[in-house]
Design a protein around this motif. Structure first.
Motif, mmCIF file in Angstrom:
data_model
loop_
_atom_site.group_PDB
_atom_site.id
_atom_site.type_symbol
_atom_site.label_atom_id
_atom_site.label_comp_id
_atom_site.label_asym_id
_atom_site.label_seq_id
_atom_site.Cartn_x
_atom_site.Cartn_y
_atom_site.Cartn_z
ATOM 1 N N THR A 32 36.991 -20.182 -29.748
ATOM 2 C CA THR A 32 36.082 -21.268 -30.085
ATOM 3 C C THR A 32 35.083 -20.784 -31.128
ATOM 4 O OG1 THR A 32 36.252 -22.136 -27.837
ATOM 5 C CG2 THR A 32 34.414 -22.920 -29.182
ATOM 6 N N ILE A 33 35.070 -21.417 -32.303
ATOM 7 C CA ILE A 33 34.171 -21.014 -33.383
ATOM 8 C C ILE A 33 32.724 -21.316 -33.000
ATOM 9 C CG2 ILE A 33 33.571 -21.317 -35.809
ATOM 10 C CD1 ILE A 33 36.285 -20.023 -35.353
ATOM 11 N N TYR A 55 36.085 -15.609 -27.594
ATOM 12 C CA TYR A 55 37.517 -15.351 -27.475
ATOM 13 C C TYR A 55 37.753 -14.746 -26.105
ATOM 14 C CZ TYR A 55 42.144 -13.418 -28.666
ATOM 15 O OH TYR A 55 43.475 -13.113 -28.702
ATOM 16 N N THR A 74 32.341 -15.036 -39.743
ATOM 17 C CA THR A 74 32.534 -16.057 -38.711
ATOM 18 C C THR A 74 32.481 -15.414 -37.335
ATOM 19 O OG1 THR A 74 33.926 -17.383 -40.169
ATOM 20 C CG2 THR A 74 34.101 -17.823 -37.816
ATOM 21 N N ALA A 92 32.978 -16.168 -33.068
ATOM 22 C CA ALA A 92 33.644 -17.077 -32.135
ATOM 23 C C ALA A 92 33.596 -16.481 -30.739
ATOM 24 C CB ALA A 92 35.091 -17.304 -32.560
ATOM 25 N N SER A 94 35.686 -10.792 -31.910
ATOM 26 C CA SER A 94 35.387 -12.218 -32.046
ATOM 27 C C SER A 94 34.576 -12.511 -33.309
ATOM 28 C CB SER A 94 34.604 -12.710 -30.817
ATOM 29 O OG SER A 94 33.400 -11.991 -30.672
#
Length: 333
Positions: A306-307, A299, A295, A297, A286
Motif C-alpha cells: 500500500t503506497i 508491505y 516512494t 509503502a 518498503s
C-alpha cells in the motif's frame, strides 16, 4: 542533518541487498557490525516487482557515480580507524555468508579503492589500490579478473590499508567493482549496454597525530570517460567464451582512473577475519527510488503493498562536514 535528509534516512533504514555492495567492514580482522558506516544504495523498485539495491550506475556524468544512488545520504555512524589499519570490505550479493556468490560470475572486471576527505570536494578522491586482469588468458583458458577470480573467490573480501601517517579527520572510502560483461560498447552509444559500475562509500574517522595530507585527486563524476580503454572494453577477449579473436581483440587491460597514490601501501594482504556481528540477511523493504522520486509503502506478508507517499529527490552534497544523526537501530534496521 537537514529535515529532508533526515526523512530520507529514516525511509532508507531497513534497506539492504541485491546487486553487490558492502555489507560490513572489518578493521584489523574485527567486524564493525553489519552495515555500520556504509552508505547503502537505495532500492530502484517496489518489493515483489524486481527492485534491488545498486542499479548499477552506468552514466559517467551522474552524481550517482560518486557513492551510488542516494550516496549523499549519510549512514548514521562512522568507523574509527588509525593509520596503518587494515580494512576488509565485505562485499555480498544476497546475504552476508561465505556461501553467497558475491557477484555474478559473468561480471568480470577491476576493483578499485579511493579515499577523500568527508565531504568530497573537486578533485578530492585519491586512489589507494586497484586490481584488474591480473593473469592474462592463454586460450582456451580464461584470464583472471579481480571481481570474479579474487574478490568473489575470497568470500567478498576486498582489502586496503589506511595510509601511513594520514592526518586525523573524517574521510570517505569509495570502494568499487566494475562489471565489463556489457562493456564492449559505451553506455553513451548504447544505453542498453555499457560497463556497470558498483561504487559504495564507507564513512571513517582517522585518529592519531599524523600530519600527511592527501594530494590532489580526481572527481566523481569526472574521473572516468567513455573514451577510456578500460571503460569500453571487450572482456570476452580474456575469457574462454570467445572462440575466435579478431585483430582488434585486446587481452591486456588498462585499469581506469588515476594511478595509485605513492603514499598508499604498495601491498595489502588478507588478514584473518573474526566472526561476523550483526544481521546476515535482509528484511523486506518498503521504500525505493525511481525517476528521482522516493516512494514509501507498507508491505506485509510479501502480499500487501500500500503506497503511503512519495517525494521528489535530488542529490544534495553538503560542502561542510555534517555529524551523522544518532543511530538507535542495530545494523541500521
Amino acid at each position: 542533518m537537514c529535515r529532508s535528509s533526515a526523512l530520507i534516512l529514516a525511509l532508507l533504514q531497513g534497506q539492504a541487498f541485491a546487486h553487490t555492495f558492502i555489507w560490513g567492514v572489518f578493521v584489523n580482522g574485527v567486524d564493525q557490525g553489519s552495515f555500520k558506516g556504509i552508505r547503502i544504495p537505495a532500492y530502484n523498485g517496489a518489493p515483489g516487482q524486481g527492485g534491488y539495491n545498486n542499479s548499477p550506475v552506468k552514466n559517467l556524468t551522474s552524481i550517482d557515480l560518486r557513492c551510488n544512488v542516494m550516496g549523499d545520504v549519510q549512514a548514521a555512524d562512522t568507523i574509527k580507524v588509525a593509520p596503518g589499519d587494515n580494512l576488509t570490505f565485505d562485499w555480498h550479493h544476497d546475504k552476508r555468508s561465505t556461501t553467497d556468490d558475491v557477484i555474478a560470475d559473468s561480471h568480470h572486471g577491476p576493483s578499485l579503492v579511493y579515499i577523500s576527505p568527508d565531504p568530497p570536494t573537486e578533485n578530492s578522491f585519491v586512489k589507494l589500490w586497484h586490481s584488474g586482469l591480473y593473469e592474462e588468458s592463454t586460450f582456451p583458458n580464461p584470464g583472471k579478473w579481480s571481481t570474479t577470480s579474487d574478490i568473489a573467490k575470497n568470500q567478498g573480501s576486498m582489502n586496503v590499508r589506511i595510509p601511513k601517517g594520514l592526518k586525523a579527520g573524517h574521510y570517505i572510502i569509495r570502494a568499487e567493482m566494475i562489471g565489463l560483461h556489457e562493456g564492449e560498447v559505451s553506455f553513451e552509444v548504447n544505453p542498453i549496454r555499457g560497463a556497470q559500475f558498483y561504487p559504495n562509500c564507507v564513512q571513517i574517522e582517522v585518529t592519531g597525530d599524523g600530519d600527511v595530507e592527501l594530494p590532489e585527486g580526481v572527481s566523481f563524476p569526472g574521473a572516468y570517460s567513455y573514451e577510456d580503454p578500460g571503460v569500453v572494453y571487450d572482456v570476452y577477449c580474456s575469457t574462454n567464451t570467445k572462440t575466435t579473436k579478431s585483430t582488434s581483440c585486446i587481452t591486456t587491460y588498462p585499469i581506469p582512473g588515476p594511478t595509485v597514490w605513492s603514499g598508499a601501501y604498495a601491498e595489502t594482504t588478507q588478514v584473518p577475519l573474526a566472526q561476523v556481528t550483526g544481521v546476515t540477511t535482509h528484511p523486506d523493504w518498503s521504500t525505493w527510488i525511481k525517476k528521482s522520486a522516493v516512494t514509501s509503502a507498507t508491505y506485509t506478508n510479501k502480499k500487501s503493498l500500500t503506497i503511503v507517499g512519495s517525494q521528489a529527490y535530488t542529490a544534495s552534497w553538503s560542502t561542510t562536514y555534517q555529524t551523522p544523526a544518532p543511530n538507535t537501530k542495530v545494523g541500521h534496521w
